[in-house]
Design an enzyme around this catalytic site. Sequence first.
Site, PDB file in Angstrom:
ATOM      1  N   SER A 219       0.841  -1.196   0.000  1.00  0.00           N
ATOM      2  CA  SER A 219       0.000   0.000   0.000  1.00  0.00           C
ATOM      3  C   SER A 219       0.878   1.248   0.000  1.00  0.00           C
ATOM      4  O   SER A 219       1.999   1.227   0.532  1.00  0.00           O
ATOM      5  CB  SER A 219      -0.919   0.012   1.226  1.00  0.00           C
ATOM      6  OG  SER A 219      -1.578   1.266   1.346  1.00  0.00           O
ATOM      7  N   TYR A 232      -0.882  -0.376  10.569  1.00  0.00           N
ATOM      8  CA  TYR A 232      -1.037  -0.789   9.169  1.00  0.00           C
ATOM      9  C   TYR A 232       0.117  -0.254   8.326  1.00  0.00           C
ATOM     10  O   TYR A 232       0.685  -0.977   7.498  1.00  0.00           O
ATOM     11  CB  TYR A 232      -2.378  -0.266   8.655  1.00  0.00           C
ATOM     12  CG  TYR A 232      -2.717  -0.670   7.239  1.00  0.00           C
ATOM     13  CD1 TYR A 232      -3.257  -1.924   6.968  1.00  0.00           C
ATOM     14  CD2 TYR A 232      -2.518   0.203   6.168  1.00  0.00           C
ATOM     15  CE1 TYR A 232      -3.580  -2.297   5.675  1.00  0.00           C
ATOM     16  CE2 TYR A 232      -2.844  -0.156   4.871  1.00  0.00           C
ATOM     17  CZ  TYR A 232      -3.373  -1.408   4.625  1.00  0.00           C
ATOM     18  OH  TYR A 232      -3.682  -1.773   3.345  1.00  0.00           O
TER      19      TYR A 232
END
Length: 367
Positions: A219, A232
């Site tokens: 990501s 995350y």
Amino acid sequence: MPPYGPPTQRDSWFAPLSIDLLVKVLKTSFFHPFIAWIIPLCFRAQNMHWDAPPMLVSIAWASIISLSWIAMAINNRIAFGLPREVDLSEEVIVITGGASGLGLLIAEVYGMRGATVAVLDVAEMENGEARGVTYYKCDVTDKDQVARVAAEIERDLGTPTILINNAAIVIGKPLLELSFTEVEKSLSTNLLSHFYTLKTFLPAMARSEGGGTVVTVSSVIGTVGAARLADYAAAKAGVSALHRSLAAELRASHPNIRTVLVTPGQLSTPLFHGVRTPSRFLAPVVEPVDVAKEVIAAIDSGRSAAIAMPLYARWIDWYSVLPVGLQTIARRLAGVDTAMKTFVGRAGSKEKEAKRGGKEGVLIQGF
């Protein structure tokens, strides 16, 4: 609710317009060698002399575009090497977090095309059974479960040749509100699971003459970080670093194994349900089908690749080059640190559905 997330809200007729769409149109028209060379040919068809200024300018432009495309091809050849031969009838594809979202989409496409697909997830598949897809209930944060399921896949389907590490969860809390259990769960799912699956499935790929392909879904948050995504972001940064290190090792020791790194922006999947992009023009939400098309194209061609979507994701590494003051301004303009305030998440969306008469909400792995 649609299977891959809530429908995209459009405030006006021009809402679908984005910088990515404009770049795509330009790349297939004004910046395409074929189109560029048509212009001087049209001038010549009008009996324009070769030394006329419009003719010279159009030839120069077409030459620059052609050389740019050649340079890109050479760059990809140097970076990723030659492709391996892919025969879908012989491939066994393992997808973690494949019961929903992006993973399920890729699984269904390959299942319909005749490949052998194994989906690993802690939750049942959203669409029930899919043709050509075998579901294995597996918590990829448990290395013993991964080893057990790997043995079952080897027995039932054959030796895996393609591994797609897609499992992920988003908790969406500030660091001070995260419990140690939540931190461990997030890092285990988003990072450690990649080590477990790679250590489990890579040895068989390395022994195979035909090699294999490893796909890592990371990501852009792993590069820029974001408020309420400390766990995350840390995991995704680790995943990207893991992939690059692994790719370097495999190039030297097992050149028949290809690696694909996927670095998307915000995906329109239940994982980020409720998060709204601050600018649909500069930072549009990415549809899973668009990412799936790129991933499938890379796997089918047998080549290594670095896939980043949307446009800003391809240039996100330049963010770190900016002076820290400009970085702060860019973050405020992009709204990266406020986007999670409206976060609901997969569990929250399931709970809302349950209140409307659906099933009880659960947190599921996978984009």
